[in-house]
Design an enzyme around this catalytic site. Structure first.
Site, PDB file in Angstrom:
ATOM      1  N   HIS A  52       0.726  -1.237  -0.080  1.00 32.88           N
ATOM      2  CA  HIS A  52       0.034  -0.041   0.047  1.00 32.88           C
ATOM      3  C   HIS A  52       0.720   1.214   0.189  1.00 32.88           C
ATOM      4  CE1 HIS A  52      -3.837  -2.218   1.847  1.00 32.88           C
ATOM      5  NE2 HIS A  52      -3.357  -2.626   0.608  1.00 32.88           N
ATOM      6  N   GLU A  54       1.364   3.619   2.138  1.00 30.59           N
ATOM      7  CA  GLU A  54       2.131   4.289   3.108  1.00 30.59           C
ATOM      8  C   GLU A  54       3.462   3.295   3.270  1.00 30.59           C
ATOM      9  OE1 GLU A  54      -2.378   4.113   4.589  1.00 30.59           O
ATOM     10  OE2 GLU A  54      -0.837   3.266   2.953  1.00 30.59           O
ATOM     11  N   CYS A  89      -1.370  -1.229   7.331  1.00 35.63           N
ATOM     12  CA  CYS A  89      -0.333  -0.079   7.290  1.00 35.63           C
ATOM     13  C   CYS A  89      -0.397   0.771   8.680  1.00 35.63           C
ATOM     14  CB  CYS A  89      -1.006   0.863   6.059  1.00 35.63           C
ATOM     15  SG  CYS A  89      -0.892   0.214   4.584  1.00 35.63           S
ATOM     16  N   ARG A 212      -6.376   2.710 -25.314  1.00 33.74           N
ATOM     17  CA  ARG A 212      -5.359   3.078 -26.189  1.00 33.74           C
ATOM     18  C   ARG A 212      -4.345   3.888 -25.750  1.00 33.74           C
ATOM     19  NH1 ARG A 212      -9.972   2.704 -29.449  1.00 33.74           N
ATOM     20  NH2 ARG A 212     -10.230   5.027 -29.489  1.00 33.74           N
ATOM     21  N   GLU A 297     -20.766   2.707 -22.960  1.00 33.22           N
ATOM     22  CA  GLU A 297     -20.775   3.346 -24.072  1.00 33.22           C
ATOM     23  C   GLU A 297     -21.609   2.808 -25.018  1.00 33.22           C
ATOM     24  OE1 GLU A 297     -16.827   4.202 -25.780  1.00 33.22           O
ATOM     25  OE2 GLU A 297     -15.850   4.290 -23.691  1.00 33.22           O
ATOM     26  N   GLY A 299     -25.454   2.487 -27.214  1.00 32.05           N
ATOM     27  CA  GLY A 299     -26.162   3.199 -28.098  1.00 32.05           C
ATOM     28  C   GLY A 299     -27.378   3.884 -27.262  1.00 32.05           C
ATOM     29  N   LEU A 302     -29.797   1.332 -25.156  1.00 32.53           N
ATOM     30  CA  LEU A 302     -29.081   0.743 -23.911  1.00 32.53           C
ATOM     31  C   LEU A 302     -28.898   1.935 -22.877  1.00 32.53           C
ATOM     32  CD1 LEU A 302     -27.730  -1.532 -22.327  1.00 32.53           C
ATOM     33  CD2 LEU A 302     -25.629  -0.861 -23.533  1.00 32.53           C
ATOM     34  N   ASN A 303     -28.760   2.954 -23.418  1.00 33.17           N
ATOM     35  CA  ASN A 303     -28.660   4.065 -22.279  1.00 33.17           C
ATOM     36  C   ASN A 303     -29.804   4.417 -21.683  1.00 33.17           C
ATOM     37  OD1 ASN A 303     -25.993   4.689 -22.852  1.00 33.17           O
ATOM     38  ND2 ASN A 303     -26.299   6.427 -24.358  1.00 33.17           N
ATOM     39  N   SER A 305     -32.449   2.036 -21.251  1.00 31.91           N
ATOM     40  CA  SER A 305     -32.550   0.818 -20.292  1.00 31.91           C
ATOM     41  C   SER A 305     -31.900   1.143 -18.948  1.00 31.91           C
ATOM     42  CB  SER A 305     -32.252  -0.370 -21.155  1.00 31.91           C
ATOM     43  OG  SER A 305     -32.980  -0.539 -22.118  1.00 31.91           O
TER      44      SER A 305
END
Length: 372
Positions: A52, A54, A89, A212, A297, A299, A302-303, A305
């Site tokens: 971690h 710390e 920690c 990418r 991302e 269409g 779907l957005n 729904s």
């Protein structure tokens, strides 16, 4: 709060961001060791299962020839006090004799949740909470949501023109926004554990759905495909052996087609009957696949729904200074739509950001008034 405290915490936040995409489902955390206004060591949580922040900061301090005894520690999240893949920690902080610890935000994990702060104070360490608390909470909003709600944090992302179009009436959509905005999307693909689209997007665009960025990490790819229409020769299926790919379908799916997809490396995940149940899917993704966040991302259908099912936590709208026009040109959200303005989905806690010629508006989705 003094400017120096905020300066050191701000530096810890920037360090924490270096773990983006590699520590999930753990939080991003940064830490800085300071004495007399000088940084002696720094570190961040680099990879899931690794040390971690710390402990990395302490190791860096010692490597630089400094002692931690009597120094201050700035850390973006409350130090853990339990054994997991690494030791607590708090144990390292106490053993190294820190005088003061400055914390950005508490940890909602029930295994910690104030216990780390209490333990440090019991050992005589002065603890100051809430240094740049808003920034530290925003840094880990995905982790906070996942650990408390037990379901992925879902961000609905789309790019549109000033007249609300995501494509021309011909269907052409490359490119709505400029390079700066498109690069930002790649960072979001890195920040989220998974990216989700509908099968319609796969059939129309044969997308890669990869990150990418140089040195980046590809998100898990999730395809909502109730009837398993994803082509066996699509890019997503052909690369499923290399990039984790989940196809979410409905019960009663074609088992022969499922065998073909599975042999290519796809994970077939039934969720719902008739059509994919998005709420059930999110629960399965969290519990069985350990996915803490999803970048949607998809269409327009779907957005809608996703909004209707109540799984969308945040919206990112990239807006380009263009006008496409067209009665049949698609908008970002389809479906039947809200029946009246007072039944719309509200976006609050929003902020704007200039990205080249484009503007990003990002905010949290509120469902409260629709339930009243």
């Amino acid at each position: 709060m003094s400017e120096s405290h905020e300066r050191f915490m701000s530096h810890a936040i920037e360090l924490a961001k270096r773990g983006m995409g590699f520590v999930s489902p753990n939080p991003m955390v940064g830490a800085v060791v300071v004495r007399d206004g000088k940084i002696l060591g720094e570190g961040w949580h680099e990879r899931y299962g690794g040390l971690h922040a710390e402990r990395n900061a302490i190791a860096d301090c010692l490597k630089n020839g400094h002692e931690c005894e009597g120094a201050d520690l700035y850390v973006t999240l409350e130090p853990c006090c339990h054994y997991g893949k690494t030791p607590p920690c708090t144990e390292a902080v106490i053993e190294n004799g820190f005088r003061r610890v400055f914390i950005g935000s508490g940890d909602p994990n029930p295994l910690v949740a104030g216990k780390g702060i209490t333990l440090l104070r019991e050992h005589g360490i002065e603890v100051t909470e809430g240094v740049l608390s808003d920034e530290c909470r925003r840094l880990n909003e995905i982790f906070f949501y996942y650990i408390t709600e037990k379901t992925p944090f879902v961000t609905m992302k789309y790019a549109m023109t000033l007249d609300g179009k995501i494509a021309c009436h011909t269907g052409l959509s490359k490119w709505v926004t400029g390079e700066t905005a498109r690069e930002r999307v790649q960072y979001e693909r890195l920040r989220h554990s998974a990216i989700m689209v509908g099968v319609g997007t796969v059939l129309a665009d044969d997308p890669k759905l990869t990150c990418r960025l140089p040195g980046g990490r590809d998100p898990v790819r999730i395809i909502c495909d109730s009837r398993l229409r994803t082509p066996a020769d699509s890019y997503i299926v052909r690369t499923a052996g290399r990039i984790r790919t989940i196809i979410a379908c409905a019960e009663g799916y074609d088992t022969k087609k499922a065998d073909i997809l599975q042999k290519s490396g796809c994970i077939i995940l039934p969720a719902g009957s008739g059509r994919t149940d998005l709420r059930l899917l999110m629960k399965v993704l969290a519990e069985e696949q350990k996915i803490d966040s999803v970048l949607l991302e998809g269409g327009a259908e779907l957005n809608w729904s996703a909004l209707e099912s109540g799984i969308v936590c945040a919206v990112q709208a990239y807006i380009a200074p263009k006008l496409f026009g067209g009665n049949t040109a698609k908008s970002p959200v389809g479906g039947i739509g809200a029946e009246s303005p007072d039944k719309s989905y509200l976006v609050d806690d929003y902020r704007t950001e200039q990205l080249g010629d484009d503007i990003l508006i990002e905010g949290r989705v509120s469902y409260v008034h629709r339930d009243n």
